[in-house]
Design a protein around this motif. Structure first.
Motif, PDB file in Angstrom:
ATOM      1  N   VAL A 141      35.342 -25.127  35.523  1.00  0.00           N
ATOM      2  CA  VAL A 141      36.425 -24.567  36.323  1.00  0.00           C
ATOM      3  C   VAL A 141      36.450 -25.309  37.652  1.00  0.00           C
ATOM      4  O   VAL A 141      35.513 -25.217  38.446  1.00  0.00           O
ATOM      5  N   ASP A 142      37.495 -26.081  37.869  1.00  0.00           N
ATOM      6  CA  ASP A 142      37.611 -26.829  39.112  1.00  0.00           C
ATOM      7  C   ASP A 142      38.268 -25.955  40.178  1.00  0.00           C
ATOM      8  O   ASP A 142      38.513 -24.776  39.966  1.00  0.00           O
ATOM      9  N   THR A 143      38.569 -26.530  41.329  1.00  0.00           N
ATOM     10  CA  THR A 143      39.195 -25.761  42.397  1.00  0.00           C
ATOM     11  C   THR A 143      40.470 -25.116  41.875  1.00  0.00           C
ATOM     12  O   THR A 143      41.358 -25.790  41.354  1.00  0.00           O
ATOM     13  N   SER A 144      40.532 -23.809  41.969  1.00  0.00           N
ATOM     14  CA  SER A 144      41.656 -23.074  41.389  1.00  0.00           C
ATOM     15  C   SER A 144      42.560 -22.534  42.488  1.00  0.00           C
ATOM     16  O   SER A 144      42.112 -22.214  43.584  1.00  0.00           O
ATOM     17  N   ALA A 145      43.855 -22.473  42.192  1.00  0.00           N
ATOM     18  CA  ALA A 145      44.830 -21.902  43.116  1.00  0.00           C
ATOM     19  C   ALA A 145      45.463 -20.708  42.434  1.00  0.00           C
ATOM     20  O   ALA A 145      46.531 -20.804  41.833  1.00  0.00           O
ATOM     21  N   VAL A 146      44.776 -19.570  42.492  1.00  0.00           N
ATOM     22  CA  VAL A 146      45.258 -18.338  41.880  1.00  0.00           C
ATOM     23  C   VAL A 146      45.398 -17.307  42.991  1.00  0.00           C
ATOM     24  O   VAL A 146      44.418 -16.979  43.658  1.00  0.00           O
ATOM     25  N   ASP A 147      46.614 -16.820  43.209  1.00  0.00           N
ATOM     26  CA  ASP A 147      46.877 -15.931  44.325  1.00  0.00           C
ATOM     27  C   ASP A 147      47.561 -14.655  43.847  1.00  0.00           C
ATOM     28  O   ASP A 147      48.060 -14.579  42.722  1.00  0.00           O
ATOM     29  N   LEU A 148      47.589 -13.666  44.729  1.00  0.00           N
ATOM     30  CA  LEU A 148      48.291 -12.418  44.461  1.00  0.00           C
ATOM     31  C   LEU A 148      49.679 -12.487  45.081  1.00  0.00           C
ATOM     32  O   LEU A 148      49.853 -12.965  46.202  1.00  0.00           O
ATOM     33  N   MET A 149      50.664 -11.987  44.338  1.00  0.00           N
ATOM     34  CA  MET A 149      52.045 -11.948  44.808  1.00  0.00           C
ATOM     35  C   MET A 149      52.493 -10.498  44.940  1.00  0.00           C
ATOM     36  O   MET A 149      52.021  -9.622  44.209  1.00  0.00           O
ATOM     37  N   LEU A 150      53.419 -10.250  45.874  1.00  0.00           N
ATOM     38  CA  LEU A 150      53.921  -8.909  46.139  1.00  0.00           C
ATOM     39  C   LEU A 150      55.434  -8.893  45.956  1.00  0.00           C
ATOM     40  O   LEU A 150      56.149  -9.717  46.538  1.00  0.00           O
ATOM     41  N   VAL A 151      55.916  -7.974  45.122  1.00  0.00           N
ATOM     42  CA  VAL A 151      57.350  -7.775  44.940  1.00  0.00           C
ATOM     43  C   VAL A 151      57.761  -6.552  45.756  1.00  0.00           C
ATOM     44  O   VAL A 151      57.307  -5.429  45.484  1.00  0.00           O
ATOM     45  N   LYS A 152      58.600  -6.765  46.750  1.00  0.00           N
ATOM     46  CA  LYS A 152      59.111  -5.666  47.570  1.00  0.00           C
ATOM     47  C   LYS A 152      60.395  -5.103  46.952  1.00  0.00           C
ATOM     48  O   LYS A 152      61.129  -5.811  46.270  1.00  0.00           O
ATOM     49  N   ASN A 153      60.641  -3.823  47.205  1.00  0.00           N
ATOM     50  CA  ASN A 153      61.827  -3.137  46.682  1.00  0.00           C
ATOM     51  C   ASN A 153      61.881  -3.218  45.160  1.00  0.00           C
ATOM     52  O   ASN A 153      62.961  -3.370  44.563  1.00  0.00           O
ATOM     53  N   PHE A 154      60.720  -3.108  44.554  1.00  0.00           N
ATOM     54  CA  PHE A 154      60.664  -3.203  43.095  1.00  0.00           C
ATOM     55  C   PHE A 154      61.370  -2.017  42.453  1.00  0.00           C
ATOM     56  O   PHE A 154      61.277  -0.886  42.906  1.00  0.00           O
ATOM     57  N   ARG A 155      62.083  -2.284  41.368  1.00  0.00           N
ATOM     58  CA  ARG A 155      62.745  -1.224  40.607  1.00  0.00           C
ATOM     59  C   ARG A 155      62.976  -1.716  39.188  1.00  0.00           C
ATOM     60  O   ARG A 155      62.930  -2.891  38.908  1.00  0.00           O
TER      61      ARG A 155
END
Length: 717
Positions: free
Chosen positions: A703-717
Motif C-alpha cells: 500500500v503506497d501513499t494513499s489519498a482517501v478522504d471523507l466528503m460531506l454532502v450538505k442539504n442531503f435529501r
C-alpha cells in the motif's frame, strides 16, 4: 456543440435525460440504466444526427490503460441502451448502427439547460385523442392562450394574496445539495460517524503510516482533529452513544483485540468485550445497547449479538443457517427498533437484510450478491443506503425497506464507500477513494539472500491487483485484477507484465490463481453460486471446470508437486482445514487436523507447508501424514498470503522489526535473514507475494501513499 452545464436535461421522443444525476425518464417514470449504457447515450445526444465512431466511444469510455474486450463491452452497452429505450430486438428508430463504423442518434433533441420552470418540467406529455402526435404540456405555459389566461386570472383573484404567498413559497428552490471535503489529511481517513446533533464527526485515520489506525473526532468546519486512541495495530467501527459522551470502537489486530469504549472528549479506554476481528458495531439511539458480530464456535456462521453497556451480557439476535460466512456490519434504525446488516453467503457475495430488535426471521432486501458495505439509514427510517459495485464502480445506492430494486444516489461519484447520515438527515458523509495496493518487484542475487538494486514498479493501475504467481517455466505471471469491473483471473509476461490477457469471464469474485507443475493449467477459487469453490482452467483460456461442489467455503488452492492433487482450504469440518482433491476430479480428502489455510507442497513432495488464519507462523507436516510442526512464528495470520516456498527456504513478510521487511527462513540452518526493508505493509488479507522459479525475483504487494478522504454532502435529501 451545445454548451452543457451540470443541470442539463435533455428531451427526445417520450424520454428525458438528467445529465447531472445520470438518470433516464420515460413520461416521468425512471428507467433503470447502468452507467456505461448511460454514458453511450450521453455521447450520442451531444452529437445528434452525426456519426459517433466506435473509436471515439472507446477513447471516452475506456481509457488507453484499461484492458477490456472492447467490442463485447460496447455491443453489450448499446444493447442495454436499446433495451431501456424499448427497442431491443428491433431495428432502432432512435439509434442507427453504421456497420463497422459506429452509431448515430436520429431523433430530434431538445436541451433544457435548467431554464424551464419547475412546474413545466414535472408535467407529463399530453396525449391527443384524435392524433398519434404528442404535445409537450410545457408549451401551454410558455405561450398561454386566452382559454388558459382567463381561468388563471379568476383563480388568482379568488385565492388572494395569502394563497399567492403560498404559491411563491412552494416554487422557491430548495437549497441544492453540495459536496465539500470533510477531511483532507495525508493518508487515509475512513468510517465517518456523526454525533447526534450532526455537528461532530468521528473517523478512523491511518496517520499516513499504512500500518496502523486510530479513532479521531472533529467538529465540522474545523481542521484539527482530536486523537482518542493510541494503537499499535488497526481499529475500526467507531459509533457514538446516544448522549454523545462516548464512542465505542473495535480493535482488530494484535493481542489487544476487542470492543472498547472511550470518552468523546478524550480519556482512558475501557474494554467491554474480547472479540476476534472487526465485523461491525452499532449503538442504539434509544438505549445503551451495542450490536456486534461474533461466532458461537469455529464451525458456526457469524451472527449478530446485542449487549447492554450496563451488564455486558451478550444475547444472540440472528441465527443464520447453513454453511455460510454469516452476518456483519449491523446498524440500528433511527427509532432503534430494527437493525440492518449484511449477510454474506461466501466471500464477495453479500446482500442487505433487516431484522427487528425483538427478534424473528431476518428479511432480505437485496438479491444480486453484488458487493455491499457501509450501511446507514435515511433519517425517516424508510430506506437503507449502502455502497455497492452494482454498476461496475463503487457508488452509493438506496433500497427501500418496503422492497424493490435499489436506486443509485445522485451523489458520491464512482469510488464512494462507507456512507453515514446524520440524525436530522440533512448531512451525508462518505469515503472518497480506495486504498489500493500496487505490485512491486525486487531483484535478488543468485543465492536469493540479498537485494540487487531497489524495488521497482511492476503493476500499477487504478484497479486492484493481487495474488501474483509465476508459472513454473518462468514465462508468465497469473494474477487477480478488477480492471474489467469484476475480480477475474488474468495472465501477463513475467518480466514486465506485457501482453495482459483476461482468462476468466465469470463476473463474480475470483482469485488465488496457482499454476500446475507443467504450466498448462491454473486452479483458482471463485463464487458462481455464492459459496467459494475451487475451479481449474487451461492457461490458454476456455471454460473453467469445478473441482469442488461449492456447498462449503473451498478456497486458496495449490498443486501437489506431481500435479496429481490440488490442495485447498475448506470449512467442511472443524473450522478451517487443508483438504486435497484429485486434479482429474473426485472426492476431497482431509489433510490437517489442527487448522490450516494457505498451503504449498515442497518440490520433492515430502512436506506440506501452510499458514493458519487464526495463529501466527508457518507450519509443516509430512504429506504422507503425521504430526505438524511450527517452523517459524514470525508471520501474522493477517498476512497468510504474503509468503512463498522455495527449494531452500521460506520468504515471508515480517512486521517484527522497526520497519516491515521481507525475511528468509533457511530450512537447513533454521536461521532467519533480512532480505529487504519495505516502505509499507501489504494490505491485510489481500495476498500479494511471489518468488520466481529461479529465485532471482520477488513480486510483492504494498500500500503506497494513499489519498482517501471523507466528503460531506450538505442539504442531503
Amino acid at each position: 456543440m451545445h454548451p452543457k452545464t451540470a443541470s442539463d436535461r435533455i428531451r427526445f421522443a417520450e424520454f428525458e435525460v438528467d445529465l447531472g444525476s445520470g438518470e433516464l425518464f420515460r413520461e416521468g417514470r425512471k428507467v433503470p440504466l447502468q452507467e456505461q449504457p448511460f454514458q453511450v447515450l450521453r455521447i450520442l445526444l451531444e452529437r445528434p444526427g452525426q456519426l459517433v465512431t466506435r473509436e471515439e466511444l472507446r477513447n471516452q469510455l475506456w481509457p488507453a490503460d484499461t484492458f477490456v474486450d472492447f467490442d463485447h463491452s460496447l455491443n453489450k452497452a448499446v444493447a442495454k441502451l436499446r433495451e431501456a429505450l424499448g427497442q431491443a430486438g428491433a431495428k432502432s428508430q432512435l439509434i442507427e448502427t453504421l456497420p463497422r463504423r459506429g452509431y448515430r442518434f436520429t431523433a430530434p433533441v431538445e436541451w433544457m439547460n435548467g431554464n424551464h420552470s419547475a412546474a413545466a418540467e414535472s408535467l407529463p406529455a399530453v396525449s391527443q385523442s384524435d392524433s398519434n402526435q404528442r404535445t409537450d404540456a410545457r408549451w401551454m405555459f410558455r405561450f398561454p392562450g386566452r382559454a388558459i389566461l382567463l381561468p388563471l386570472a379568476v383563480i388568482a383573484l379568488l385565492l388572494g394574496l395569502g394563497s399567492t404567498g403560498y404559491i411563491f413559497r412552494r416554487s422557491a428552490a430548495r437549497p441544492s445539495m453540495t459536496t465539500v471535503p470533510l477531511t483532507s489529511l495525508p493518508g487515509a481517513e475512513t468510517e465517518a460517524a456523526f454525533s447526534s446533533d450532526g455537528e461532530q464527526v468521528s473517523f478512523v485515520w491511518d496517520g499516513n503510516s499504512g500500518n496502523r489506525t486510530d479513532v479521531y473526532v472533529k467538529r465540522i468546519g474545523t481542521e484539527r482533529p482530536l486523537q482518542l486512541t493510541q494503537s499499535s495495530g488497526f481499529v475500526c467501527c467507531d459509533v457514538w452513544s446516544s448522549d454523545d459522551r462516548y464512542i465505542a470502537f473495535m480493535r482488530c489486530s494484535g493481542e489487544d483485540q476487542g470492543i472498547f469504549l472511550v470518552p468523546s472528549l478524550g480519556g482512558p479506554e475501557r474494554r467491554l468485550r474480547n472479540t476476534v476481528g472487526c465485523n461491525g458495531l452499532g449503538w442504539s439511539p434509544a438505549a445503551p445497547v451495542l450490536v456486534f458480530s461474533e461466532k458461537n464456535s469455529p464451525d458456526t456462521p457469524f451472527a449478530l449479538f446485542l449487549m447492554s453497556i450496563e451488564d455486558l451480557q451478550p444475547h444472540q439476535l440472528t441465527f443464520p443457517a447453513g454453511n455460510i460466512v454469516g452476518d456483519q456490519d449491523p446498524v440500528f434504525s433511527p427509532d432503534g427498533k430494527s437493525i440492518a446488516f449484511i449477510r454474506v453467503i461466501g466471500e464477495g457475495t453479500p446482500d442487505v437484510y433487516n431484522v427487528a430488535l425483538s427478534g424473528g426471521p431476518a428479511r432480505q432486501l437485496t438479491f444480486d450478491k453484488a458487493e455491499a458495505s457501509g450501511l446507514t439509514w435515511s433519517a425517516d427510517g424508510k430506506k437503507i443506503i449502502f455502497s455497492s459495485h452494482r454498476d461496475g464502480g463503487l457508488s452509493l445506492w438506496a433500497v427501500s425497506l418496503a422492497g424493490g430494486e435499489p436506486e443509485r444516489l445522485p451523489v458520491g461519484g464512482a469510488i464512494a464507500t462507507g456512507p453515514t447520515i446524520s440524525r436530522k438527515g440533512d448531512r451525508l458523509a462518505y469515503t472518497q477513494g480506495l486504498i489500493r495496493p500496487n505490485l512491486w518487484s525486487i531483484a535478488l542475487s543468485q543465492n536469493g539472500r540479498k537485494v540487487s538494486g531497489g524495488p521497482s514498479q511492476f503493476l500499477f493501475s487504478a484497479a486492484s491487483n493481487n495474488g501474483p504467481q509465476f508459472s513454473p517455466d518462468g514465462k508468465r505471471l497469473a494474477f487477480t485484477t478488477e480492471r474489467s469491473g469484476y475480480n477475474e483471473i488474468w495472465t501477463c509476461g513475467a518480466t514486465d507484465c506485457s501482453e495482459p490477457q483476461q482468462l476468466t469471464f465469470l463476473k463474480v469474485v475470483s482469485g488465488m490463481p496457482r499454476w500446475s507443475p507443467d504450466s498448462k493449467q491454473i486452479v483458482f477459487d471463485s463464487r458462481p453460486t455464492g459459496h467459494s469453490q475451487v475451479m481449474m482452467i487451461s492457461a490458454e483460456g476456455g471454460s473453467p471446470v469445478p473441482l469442488t461442489d461449492g456447498k462449503s467455503e473451498d478456497k486458496v488452492p495449490s498443486w501437489s508437486s506431481d500435479g496429481k492433487f490440488v490442495y485447498f482450504c475448506s470449512n467442511r469440518r472443524d473450522g478451517s482445514q487443508i483438504w486435497k482433491v484429485p486434479s482429474s476430479g473426485g472426492r476431497p480428502v482431509r489433510v490437517t487436523r489442527h487448522g490450516g489455510f494457505a498451503a504449498f507442497e515442497s518440490s520433492d513432495g515430502r512436506y506440506l507447508y501452510y499458514a493458519k488464519d487464526n495463529e501466527p507462523g508457518i507450519w509443516r507436516m509430512p504429506t504422507g501424514g503425521g504430526d505438524e510442526t511450527r517452523i517459524l512464528a514470525d508471520l501474522s495470520p493477517e498476512y497468510w498470503g504474503d509468503w512463498a516456498l522455495s527449494k531452500s527456504g521460506v520468504y515471508y513478510v515480517s512486521e517484527a522489526g522497526p520497519r516491515p521487511a521481507i525475511e528468509f527462513f533457511d530450512l537447513a540452518s533454521k536461521r532467519v535473514s533480512r532480505v529487504a526493508e519495505l516502505a509499507g505493509l501489504p494490505p491485510q488479507g489481500d495476498p500479494g507475494f511471489a518468488v520466481s522459479p529461479d529465485g532471482t525475483r520477488i513480486i510483492f504487494s504494498q500500500v503506497d501513499t494513499s489519498a482517501v478522504d471523507l466528503m460531506l454532502v450538505k442539504n442531503f435529501r
